[in-house]
Write an enzyme that holds these catalytic residues in place. Structure first.
Site, PDB file in Angstrom:
ATOM      1  CB  CYS B 224      -0.908   0.035   1.227  1.00 26.09           C
ATOM      2  SG  CYS B 224      -1.991  -1.386   1.321  1.00 26.09           S
ATOM      3  CG  HIS B 303      12.354  -2.197   3.354  1.00 21.26           C
ATOM      4  ND1 HIS B 303      12.223  -3.407   3.973  1.00 21.26           N
ATOM      5  CD2 HIS B 303      11.854  -2.360   2.121  1.00 21.26           C
ATOM      6  CE1 HIS B 303      11.670  -4.261   3.141  1.00 21.26           C
ATOM      7  NE2 HIS B 303      11.436  -3.655   2.007  1.00 21.26           N
ATOM      8  CG  HIS B 387      -3.838  20.102   5.681  1.00 26.37           C
ATOM      9  ND1 HIS B 387      -5.062  20.436   6.225  1.00 26.37           N
ATOM     10  CD2 HIS B 387      -3.406  21.200   5.028  1.00 26.37           C
ATOM     11  CE1 HIS B 387      -5.345  21.679   5.905  1.00 26.37           C
ATOM     12  NE2 HIS B 387      -4.365  22.164   5.187  1.00 26.37           N
ATOM     13  CG  HIS B 391      -2.575   3.485   3.796  1.00 21.28           C
ATOM     14  ND1 HIS B 391      -3.375   3.420   2.689  1.00 21.28           N
ATOM     15  CD2 HIS B 391      -2.428   2.219   4.214  1.00 21.28           C
ATOM     16  CE1 HIS B 391      -3.668   2.169   2.443  1.00 21.28           C
ATOM     17  NE2 HIS B 391      -3.117   1.409   3.348  1.00 21.28           N
ATOM     18  CG  HIS B 420     -17.876   6.426   6.141  1.00 20.78           C
ATOM     19  ND1 HIS B 420     -18.803   7.043   5.334  1.00 20.78           N
ATOM     20  CD2 HIS B 420     -18.598   5.713   7.037  1.00 20.78           C
ATOM     21  CE1 HIS B 420     -20.025   6.714   5.724  1.00 20.78           C
ATOM     22  NE2 HIS B 420     -19.925   5.915   6.748  1.00 20.78           N
ATOM     23  CG  ASN B 424      -7.004  -0.399   2.450  1.00 23.63           C
ATOM     24  OD1 ASN B 424      -6.385   0.295   1.657  1.00 23.63           O
ATOM     25  ND2 ASN B 424      -6.419  -1.263   3.266  1.00 23.63           N
TER      26      ASN B 424
END
Lengths: 470, 496
Positions: B224, B303, B387, B391, B420, B424
């Site tokens: 993702c 990572h 802001h 994710h 919502h 995802n």
């Protein structure tokens, strides 16, 4: 006089400014290859034509016509008796490969080559800054780069890129990517892993245009260690002079000439159409048009232009088969052609007017290891090195063609006399063999007999197994 | 309970002390410069103009000296300009709005689940419990092939979904930016779990007839957070190629990855992943300086693959029946927190104002030298960013990050509302979130945005953008027709 004195300083300053800019840009543009390691699978994965026939015979979907087609293809493929194939195919599970098979096949190729690479160069995995993997047909989660980083406990800030779906030319794409990353990452070490996943991609259907991949593709791969650190130049084998990528995906026929699809029965495989050679030729021409001016000496280019215009004015047409018209050997000493298949090597050789001696490495790599997809070029390079053909100052042109349709070429300069026999160690003295004919043609020629036209599987299966076992 | 510094923060007086301290430390250079400038000015005024002129004439210049010093100045200026990285602008981006026919409200999802898993009522109940607590709404979408009972995940259908999402998002981008397909110099497509040959990037090149010397890359398997990896790659490539455009397409193709078994840990992604995609146009051309929406400031990649537990927490494997799915381990949240800490350690010094860094340093020294029982100071990232785009991996991820970074409900509103409305959508969710903030009219010039994404491996990547111009509420965003209904209150558990 006064005017001249007034103009001179700004002009001088402008020239100096541009020279400085140029000098600064040229820094750290170098890409050196420290080492490369090709994969040689263990002997229990060896596949000769007899075993290949057995595996093909297991496919219940095939009829006599398909067998004839396969025989014809196997005989003219240019592939020898010592290629390797994935374990699950040898074990009889080619129609139902598991995810575990696919992933362990990758581990079995990538990890040994990387182990040998690290041992050979003395570089520790924690010094690696960039890792790029280019495997077309599989992309597990976590990615192959993550698998490598986990196995070798690499640092947290390593830049990893997992390229996928880019076909047989993915190796050159990865090297090109590393070259561009080197412009922003100073003094770094990069690893490129190039292989292909064959296990889950054995075609078990009966569409003729999709069966070629079973005959041609074999297990193999390569890992390379690259750097842009000038301090390591004395250890480097090759230096990347230039690389050019061409993509003719905008042409529909070229795009569809090599595409992964599911056939009517739902079996996944590679469809290769008749437009493939044409697409290859078009992409190669477009690529060389951009690449050759960068590598050939200006005198040769001038001579070509003069001849071209002279022919045009006089109305003479260039005779067919004369090759590109340019003398490639004025700037290139060795030709590393992607061993995609006999037809491809022959086509490229014809269009560039290459001699048999120049095509020998590609043909021998195809014969010994088969079409190993993106790793193939490195076996060809290995052959040249094992035959002690590579001397300091030589230039090597690597030509690779891939699905999409892409042609990605690059030119390497040899930095020192190379003589490491690497994967060719145990057999280089036997090459080139006296004959590259396929024993299949004698053993199985009976299949072309007209009396078998209406034969069913039960009829010819016993015959097949009898002849493939002797 | 270890003895900590007394909790002064509730005291109003100390709030002003803190503000004063921040102002002092952040503007220390200016505050020191002022007395020096004033001193010089007074000195100059004292001297008078005649004396200054005589001072000037007394300096002897000859040609060689002038040339050498000018050369030096020019050389230094060149080095400075050359070593400055090119500014990367985000000209515009487009997010995919799935058609209403692909909608999967809770009732549809549960009905399908009951029909497909009719022999395993426990798995059906598990899915229902997940859905109740997921934070998803009734308007999320699944691709057409998954609406079949049982789903038909053929390669054809997967390609169909890819074409549907990617082509409509590219068309939208071309319309928004006026970009011509032939002008694209770099194309990067990232889709984690579907990578056909020829690649999705070749598919785009074929459809839009892009140039033959385009630099295309197809990233796959990177989870993702692949969207930010693509942005990082685009940034590196744009440093090398002057005057270029880069298009980044981030999507996730769900069709081939719908888990058809009944292992619980692997059924989770079925409940959360939904259809979505985004296309982003990046450029380093000076002409885009006024048009661009954002400027890329930093990209930091971390990572954690070296750690076995982190590596195995999102793992694609086969279940006992041989069905392939993605196994999410139970310590996902803890590992995400660890990865976030590593990422913050790198990004903190780059973005935090000097006041926060000083406080952090002082408490660190204090803990090492004076008293190791002092609570570690968590820098206040609200000072660095206006802001936050986290994710939308799931409700738990957003909750965890809100707690770790001490964010208010308003800061994480974009993430929650994206989860919502769209579910995802993997790598493209960050762009839906930015879209939400813009649609609410909250994006002002100079605002800094922090995008954080997690991915399999285990990776934590973050990007920092600075808003280039105040953005008016866009009329063609996927939020346009529903933004007025948001924010909605999402209860802990939705009773099904």
């Amino acid at each position: 006089m006064e005017l001249l004195l007034a103009i001179l300083p700004p002009l001088l300053f402008y020239i100096i400014f541009n020279l400085c800019k140029l000098g600064y840009q040229k820094r750290d543009q170098r890409c050196y290859m420290l080492s490369y390691q090709c994969h040689k699978a263990p002997e229990d994965q060896r596949l000769d034509t007899g075993s290949c026939a057995n595996i093909v015979a297991r496919n219940k979907n095939l009829g006599i016509e398909e067998y004839r087609f396969l025989l014809k293809t196997m005989v003219s493929s240019g592939i020898g008796e010592e290629t390797y194939c994935p374990k699950n195919v040898i074990d009889g599970r080619e129609e139902s490969p598991t995810h575990m098979d696919a992933v362990s096949e990758m581990d079995g190729i990538i990890f040994p080559t990387l182990d040998k690479l690290f041992a050979k160069t003395g570089v520790s995995p924690s010094e690696i800054d960039i890792i790029v993997s280019s495997v077309s047909l599989i992309s597990p989660a976590p990615s192959l780069t993550a698998r490598v980083m986990n196995r070798y406990r690499m640092r947290e800030d390593v830049k990893a890129f997992n390229l996928s779906g880019m076909g047989c030319s993915a190796s050159v794409v990865a090297v090109d990517l590393v070259k561009q990353l080197f412009r922003t990452c100073k003094n770094s070490l990069a690893i490129v892993v190039s292989t292909e996943s064959m296990g889950p991609n054995w075609y078990s259907g009966k569409d003729k245009s999709m069966m070629l991949s079973n005959i041609l593709f074999r297990t193999g791969g390569c890992s390379m260690l690259l750097t842009n650190n000038r301090a390591l130049k004395h250890k480097a084998l090759l230096e990347l002079t230039c690389s050019v990528r061409t993509h003719i995906g905008s042409d529909d026929e070229a795009y569809r000439s090599c595409i992964q699809v599911e056939d009517d029965l739902g079996h996944k495989g590679f469809r290769l159409t008749r437009d493939l050679p044409k697409a290859g030729a078009k992409a190669l021409t477009m690529n060389l048009r951009v690449l050759l001016p960068k590598v050939l000496p200006p005198l040769e280019l001038l001579r070509y232009q003069i001849t071209y215009y002279r022919n045009k004015i006089m109305g003479r047409s260039i005779p067919k088969g004369a090759g590109p018209g340019l003398d490639l050997r004025s700037g290139i000493d060795h030709f590393c052609v992607h061993p995609g298949g006999r037809a491809i090597i022959d086509e490229v050789g014809k269009s560039l007017a290459l001699s048999d001696h120049e095509l020998e490495p590609a043909r021998m790599a195809l014969y010994r290891f088969g079409n190993t997809s993106s790793g193939g070029l490195w076996y060809v390079l290995g052959y040249m090195e094992a035959k002690k053909r590579l001397k300091k100052g030589d230039k090597i042109l690597m030509i690779s063609l891939g699905a999409g349709f892409k042609c990605n070429n690059c030119v390497w300069k040899v930095l020192k006399d190379l003589d490491d026999p690497n994967v060719w160690q145990d057999c280089i003295d036997d090459y080139p063999p006296k004959t590259t004919g396929n024993p299949f043609s004698e053993k199985f020629d009976w299949i072309n007999d007209g009396s078998l036209d209406l034969a069913t599987r039960e009829d010819y299966l016993p015959l097949l197994s009898k002849y493939s076992n002797c | 309970m270890p003895p900590t510094l007394p909790d002064f923060s509730s005291s109003v007086k100390l709030k002003y002390v803190k503000l004063g301290y921040q102002y002092l430390v952040n503007h220390i250079l200016y505050l020191l410069m002022i007395p020096v400038m004033v001193g010089v000015l007074i000195e100059v005024l004292r001297l008078g103009p005649d004396e200054i002129l005589s001072l000037w004439r007394s300096l002897h210049f000859d040609l060689v000296q002038i040339l050498c010093s000018s050369f030096l100045i020019i050389f230094i200026a060149t080095v400075y300009f050359m070593s400055k990285p090119r500014t990367i602008y985000l000209v515009d981006y487009a997010c995919y709005k799935p058609p209403v026919t692909c909608r999967v409200p809770f009732s549809t999802f549960m009905e399908h689940s009951r029909l497909i898993l009719k022999d395993k009522p426990k798995s059906v109940e598990f899915q229902m419990r997940i859905l109740e607590r997921s934070g998803l709404g009734e308007e999320t979408c699944l691709p057409p092939a998954i609406h079949y009972i049982p789903p038909k995940p053929t390669m054809e259908a997967a390609r169909g979904e890819a074409e549907l999402v990617i082509f409509s998002v590219m068309d939208s981008l071309f319309k928004k930016t006026g970009l011509k397909p032939k002008d694209i110099d770099i194309l990067i497509v990232n889709c984690s779990l579907f990578s056909p040959t020829p690649s999705l990037s070749a598919m785009v090149i074929n459809k839009y007839k892009l140039r033959s010397n385009i630099k295309s890359f197809n990233l796959s398997g990177m989870g993702c957070s692949a969207g930010l990896i693509s942005i990082d790659l685009a940034r590196d490539l744009l440093q090398v190629h002057p005057n270029s455009n880069a298009v980044v397409v981030s999507t996730e193709i769900i069709t081939p990855n719908y888990y058809q078994g009944n292992e619980r840990a692997m059924l989770l992604p079925n409940c959360l992943f939904r259809m979505g995609g985004a296309a982003i146009l990046l450029s380093n051309r000076r002409s885009h300086r006024r048009l661009a929406k954002y400027r890329l400031v930093h990209v930091v990649r971390t990572h954690k693959g070296a750690d076995d537990k982190a590596y195995r927490c999102v793992y694609e494997e086969e279940d006992r029946e041989g069905k392939v799915g993605i196994n999410l381990s139970k310590d996902l949240m803890a590992i995400a927190g660890e990865a976030l800490k590593s990422n913050i350690t790198t990004i903190g010094p780059l973005v935090l104002p000097a006041s926060e860094q000083l406080l952090f340093l002082l408490t660190l020294i204090g803990r090492k030298i004076f008293n190791p029982k002092w609570k570690p100071y968590i820098p206040d990232f609200k000072q660095a960013f206006e802001h936050f785009c986290i994710h939308a991996g799931g409700r738990a991820v957003i909750d965890e990050l809100q707690k770790n970074l001490q964010l208010s409900a308003e800061h994480v509103e974009a993430s929650r509302m994206t989860l919502h409305r769209f579910g995802n959508t993997s790598s493209s969710s960050l762009w839906y979130e930015i879209g939400y903030i813009e649609a609410k009219g909250r994006m002002r010039r100079g605002d800094r945005v922090w995008q954080i994404a997690f991915g399999s491996g285990f990776k934590c990547n973050s990007a920092v953008w600075k808003c280039n111009r105040t953005i008016k509420k866009p009329t063609d965003s996927p939020w346009a027709d529903c933004i007025d209904r948001y924010p909605v209150h999402i209860p802990e558990v939705v009773k099904l």
